[in-house]
Design a protein around this motif. Structure first.
Motif, PDB file in Angstrom:
ATOM      1  N   VAL A   1       0.837  -1.207   0.000  1.00  0.00           N
ATOM      2  CA  VAL A   1       0.000   0.000   0.000  1.00  0.00           C
ATOM      3  C   VAL A   1       0.869   1.253   0.000  1.00  0.00           C
ATOM      4  CG1 VAL A   1      -1.957   1.165   1.076  1.00  0.00           C
ATOM      5  CG2 VAL A   1      -1.737  -1.330   1.250  1.00  0.00           C
ATOM      6  N   THR A   2       1.904   1.271   0.829  1.00  0.00           N
ATOM      7  CA  THR A   2       2.801   2.438   0.797  1.00  0.00           C
ATOM      8  C   THR A   2       3.456   2.548  -0.582  1.00  0.00           C
ATOM      9  OG1 THR A   2       4.738   1.220   1.607  1.00  0.00           O
ATOM     10  CG2 THR A   2       3.361   2.247   3.261  1.00  0.00           C
ATOM     11  N   ALA A   3       3.692   1.407  -1.213  1.00  0.00           N
ATOM     12  CA  ALA A   3       4.345   1.411  -2.532  1.00  0.00           C
ATOM     13  C   ALA A   3       3.394   1.791  -3.661  1.00  0.00           C
ATOM     14  CB  ALA A   3       4.958   0.040  -2.808  1.00  0.00           C
ATOM     15  N   GLY A   4       2.108   2.004  -3.319  1.00  0.00           N
ATOM     16  CA  GLY A   4       1.149   2.379  -4.366  1.00  0.00           C
ATOM     17  C   GLY A   4       0.784   1.214  -5.266  1.00  0.00           C
ATOM     18  N   LEU A   5       0.918   0.001  -4.753  1.00  0.00           N
ATOM     19  CA  LEU A   5       0.593  -1.181  -5.556  1.00  0.00           C
ATOM     20  C   LEU A   5      -0.795  -1.722  -5.201  1.00  0.00           C
ATOM     21  CD1 LEU A   5       4.114  -2.880  -5.326  1.00  0.00           C
ATOM     22  CD2 LEU A   5       3.182  -1.533  -7.231  1.00  0.00           C
ATOM     23  N   THR A   6      -1.671  -0.846  -4.730  1.00  0.00           N
ATOM     24  CA  THR A   6      -3.012  -1.270  -4.303  1.00  0.00           C
ATOM     25  C   THR A   6      -3.809  -1.870  -5.453  1.00  0.00           C
ATOM     26  OG1 THR A   6      -3.694   1.003  -4.662  1.00  0.00           O
ATOM     27  CG2 THR A   6      -3.212   0.377  -2.407  1.00  0.00           C
ATOM     28  N   TRP A   7      -3.509  -1.466  -6.701  1.00  0.00           N
ATOM     29  CA  TRP A   7      -4.200  -2.027  -7.863  1.00  0.00           C
ATOM     30  C   TRP A   7      -3.974  -3.534  -7.971  1.00  0.00           C
ATOM     31  CZ3 TRP A   7      -0.628  -4.386 -10.945  1.00  0.00           C
ATOM     32  CH2 TRP A   7       0.695  -3.949 -10.830  1.00  0.00           C
ATOM     33  N   ALA A   8      -2.905  -4.011  -7.319  1.00  0.00           N
ATOM     34  CA  ALA A   8      -2.601  -5.445  -7.382  1.00  0.00           C
ATOM     35  C   ALA A   8      -3.406  -6.238  -6.356  1.00  0.00           C
ATOM     36  CB  ALA A   8      -1.107  -5.675  -7.164  1.00  0.00           C
ATOM     37  N   ILE A   9      -4.092  -5.532  -5.460  1.00  0.00           N
ATOM     38  CA  ILE A   9      -4.879  -6.201  -4.404  1.00  0.00           C
ATOM     39  C   ILE A   9      -6.354  -6.120  -4.793  1.00  0.00           C
ATOM     40  CG2 ILE A   9      -5.393  -6.278  -1.938  1.00  0.00           C
ATOM     41  CD1 ILE A   9      -2.747  -4.688  -1.510  1.00  0.00           C
ATOM     42  N   GLN A  10      -6.875  -7.222  -5.316  1.00  0.00           N
ATOM     43  CA  GLN A  10      -8.245  -7.212  -5.822  1.00  0.00           C
ATOM     44  C   GLN A  10      -9.241  -7.054  -4.669  1.00  0.00           C
ATOM     45  OE1 GLN A  10      -5.880  -9.399  -6.832  1.00  0.00           O
ATOM     46  NE2 GLN A  10      -5.590  -8.685  -8.931  1.00  0.00           N
ATOM     47  N   LYS A  11     -10.412  -6.530  -4.992  1.00  0.00           N
ATOM     48  CA  LYS A  11     -11.475  -6.274  -4.000  1.00  0.00           C
ATOM     49  C   LYS A  11     -11.776  -7.502  -3.152  1.00  0.00           C
ATOM     50  CE  LYS A  11     -14.602  -2.508  -5.137  1.00  0.00           C
ATOM     51  NZ  LYS A  11     -15.441  -2.115  -6.269  1.00  0.00           N
ATOM     52  N   VAL A  12     -11.738  -8.673  -3.794  1.00  0.00           N
ATOM     53  CA  VAL A  12     -12.129  -9.917  -3.124  1.00  0.00           C
ATOM     54  C   VAL A  12     -11.191 -10.245  -1.953  1.00  0.00           C
ATOM     55  CG1 VAL A  12     -10.774 -11.442  -4.648  1.00  0.00           C
ATOM     56  CG2 VAL A  12     -12.933 -12.271  -3.655  1.00  0.00           C
ATOM     57  N   ARG A  13      -9.985  -9.673  -1.953  1.00  0.00           N
ATOM     58  CA  ARG A  13      -9.022  -9.921  -0.876  1.00  0.00           C
ATOM     59  C   ARG A  13      -9.025  -8.804   0.176  1.00  0.00           C
ATOM     60  NH1 ARG A  13      -5.318 -13.713  -1.473  1.00  0.00           N
ATOM     61  NH2 ARG A  13      -5.816 -13.923   0.727  1.00  0.00           N
ATOM     62  N   ARG A  14      -9.811  -7.734  -0.087  1.00  0.00           N
ATOM     63  CA  ARG A  14      -9.848  -6.614   0.845  1.00  0.00           C
ATOM     64  C   ARG A  14     -10.982  -6.793   1.855  1.00  0.00           C
ATOM     65  NH1 ARG A  14      -8.605  -1.171  -2.697  1.00  0.00           N
ATOM     66  NH2 ARG A  14      -7.134  -2.136  -4.141  1.00  0.00           N
ATOM     67  N   SER A  15     -11.005  -5.957   2.897  1.00  0.00           N
ATOM     68  CA  SER A  15     -12.066  -6.029   3.906  1.00  0.00           C
ATOM     69  C   SER A  15     -13.418  -5.979   3.215  1.00  0.00           C
ATOM     70  CB  SER A  15     -11.942  -4.852   4.876  1.00  0.00           C
ATOM     71  OG  SER A  15     -10.693  -4.892   5.516  1.00  0.00           O
ATOM     72  N   GLY A  16     -14.297  -6.907   3.583  1.00  0.00           N
ATOM     73  CA  GLY A  16     -15.625  -6.955   2.962  1.00  0.00           C
ATOM     74  C   GLY A  16     -15.666  -7.876   1.762  1.00  0.00           C
ATOM     75  N   GLY A  17     -14.522  -8.279   1.245  1.00  0.00           N
ATOM     76  CA  GLY A  17     -14.480  -9.191   0.096  1.00  0.00           C
ATOM     77  C   GLY A  17     -14.710 -10.630   0.534  1.00  0.00           C
ATOM     78  N   ALA A  18     -15.093 -11.490  -0.411  1.00  0.00           N
ATOM     79  CA  ALA A  18     -15.422 -12.880  -0.092  1.00  0.00           C
ATOM     80  C   ALA A  18     -14.209 -13.636   0.468  1.00  0.00           C
ATOM     81  CB  ALA A  18     -15.938 -13.590  -1.350  1.00  0.00           C
ATOM     82  N   ARG A  19     -13.005 -13.273   0.029  1.00  0.00           N
ATOM     83  CA  ARG A  19     -11.804 -13.952   0.537  1.00  0.00           C
ATOM     84  C   ARG A  19     -10.850 -12.909   1.133  1.00  0.00           C
ATOM     85  NH1 ARG A  19     -12.232 -15.809  -4.503  1.00  0.00           N
ATOM     86  NH2 ARG A  19     -10.107 -15.231  -5.112  1.00  0.00           N
TER      87      ARG A  19
END
Lengths: 377, 119
Positions: free
Chosen positions: A253-271
């Motif tokens: 996240v500090t590196a600005g690579l948030t685009w690599a973390i799909q929604k499904v792996r974030r809080s509220g996502g299925a996984r």
């Protein structure tokens, strides 16, 4: 200038024949430039096509022991990235994280039907293989590929050049992967790269690597390009270099690579979560990180390289950050750099000062990339 | 023309010495993208770092080969640093120095000696 303790790629003899300047890099002797020189090699790649030997990188096959689902799920326990659902014949950018939310390595992984193929950084491949073996022992066999070269063909003329040898590549989109058996053996091809240009990475059996390279270099659009231009090309494209712009202390996240973390792996996502460092990474995604990787444009012509300290004032003030990659951008025709600064100083247009040879010279925070990318979506 | 072990060349023009870097040095540096020149009228001592050269690869210094006063600098290099690669032993001179005693130049290498030094 040869050192017997260094590994050689299957293209070593060809590099010597082409007049390459060789340097040690990650345990290999690698071409840093050819007689054309870094500047012209860089511009040639942006205008036509450049051929890079990246055989020092790690190619690793993950072969499921049982069902494929168990492997995908196992890999999701090591990366904040969606592995489940990646279609066959597609590649994705991935990150191995540690418990502190830092980055162990960044990599590409491809779904090749009955297995996953990873391409990892040269300097990290042994650590990565050990890490994957330790954590995937129940679900996969981790097999380093040791009998294949890896080449990158990058630039606007890459498709036309490669299609003369492998017509199938013309139909590929960015991040597609295919296997093709041609004159040069079984080629594993992805439409991707590390220059910001359209292009391909091609895994070719060792014995055919030189012949394949010669066939490409015989075309007037294709020139051999060294690691020097590879670095300036990726910097202009705003891409991270492991060990410099990202490491075990920087989170995705500090590196600005948030685009690599799909929604499904974030809080509220299925996984959501379930990967090393999830606590930090998910919190930073919610609230924003304390520091950010930013683009930096030094005023004037003096390049600001890795390690330059960034200040918030021309005199006095505080040291607030550091340059992690920097140099001259041949296509931008100006010095460019990337570095980390606190959130409050990360807005585009913020003026900072880099300390160069005892003098503080102004730099401006800017958006990345420095040079527009040209992928075939 | 005289040569230093730091791969500089020195050419006498009247009572001043013109200083640049050799073909070999330019080749080793790679593409030059930035040159910082000294101030005119600066008094420098042998071994002082008087110029900075940044290539695509790294930064390096040019040292003052002898004691003296900088009397002229090649401003063209600020705008066109690539000149250092195109014509290192001609148009891409860096600075001119006034020195008290030109005989100190006798200590430096001749062209043949420099070639031997390069090996």
């Amino acid at each position: 200038m040869t050192d017997d303790s260094l590994n050689r790629t299957p293209l070593h003899a060809l590099h010597l024949e082409l007049g390459a300047k060789l340097v040690p890099f990650a345990g290999y002797t690698m071409p840093v430039q050819y007689p054309m020189g870094v500047l012209k090699e860089h511009l040639h790649t942006r205008a036509r096509a450049g051929l890079f030997d990246v055989s020092h990188m790690g190619q690793v096959i993950l072969r499921p022991l049982g069902d494929r689902e168990a492997l995908d799920a196992g890999l999701e326990r090591l990366m904040p990235v969606a592995v489940v659902g990646l279609a066959e014949g597609r590649q994705r950018y991935g990150l191995l994280t540690n418990d502190a939310g830092g980055v162990l390595d960044d990599l590409m992984f491809a779904n090749r039907g009955d297995h996953i193929l990873m391409v990892v950084n040269a300097a990290r491949k042994f650590e990565d293989i050990a890490h994957l073996r330790a954590h995937l022992a129940d679900v996969a066999e981790v097999v380093p590929v040791t009998d294949r070269a890896l080449l990158a063909l990058q630039g606007p003329a890459a498709e036309a050049a490669l299609a003369r040898l492998v017509p199938d590549v013309a139909a590929m989109r960015f991040m597609d992967v295919i296997s093709v058996t041609a004159v040069f053996g079984e080629l594993w091809i992805s439409r991707s790269g590390y220059t910001g240009e359209d292009g391909f990475e091609i895994s070719v059996p060792d014995p055919q690597a030189e012949g394949f390279s010669r066939a490409l270099l015989a075309m007037d659009t294709v020139a051999p390009i060294g690691l020097g231009a590879r670095d300036s090309l990726r910097l202009e494209a705003g891409l991270c270099l492991y060990g410099h712009d990202i490491d075990e202390g920087t989170s995705p996240v500090t590196a600005g690579l948030t685009w690599a973390i799909q929604k499904v792996r974030r809080s509220g996502g299925a996984r959501a979560g379930g990967f090393p460092g999830a606590a930090r990474i998910l919190e930073e995604l919610e609230t924003g990180p304390l520091t950010h990787r930013v683009g930096l444009r030094p005023e004037g012509r003096a390049p600001m390289r890795e390690g330059i300290v960034l200040w918030d004032a021309p005199e006095g003030g505080s040291a607030i950050g550091k340059v992690t990659s920097g140099g001259f951008g041949p296509s931008v025709e100006a010095p460019i750099a990337m570095g980390y600064v606190p959130a409050a100083s990360a807005q585009t247009g913020t003026r900072l000062w880099g300390e160069l040879r005892g003098k503080r010279l102004p730099v401006t925070v800017c958006a990345l990339p420095f040079h527009p990318t040209n992928y075939k979506r | 023309m005289k040569y230093t072990e730091e791969h500089e060349w020195l050419r006498v023009e009247g009572d001043v010495v013109v200083v640049g870097i050799t073909d070999h040095a330019a080749e080793q540096l790679g593409d030059v993208v930035f040159v910082e020149l000294p101030e005119v009228e600066a008094m420098v001592a042998k071994g002082d770092e008087v110029c900075v050269i940044e290539s695509v690869k790294a930064a390096s210094d040019i040292l003052a080969p002898v004691d003296g006063e900088i009397v002229e600098v090649n401003e063209a290099l600020s705008d066109t640093p690539g000149l250092v690669n195109e014509d290192p032993q001609g148009d891409a001179w860096f600075f001119k120095m006034k020195i008290d005693d030109l005989s100190v130049l006798d200590d430096f290498m001749t062209e043949d000696e420099y070639k031997e030094f390069l090996g």
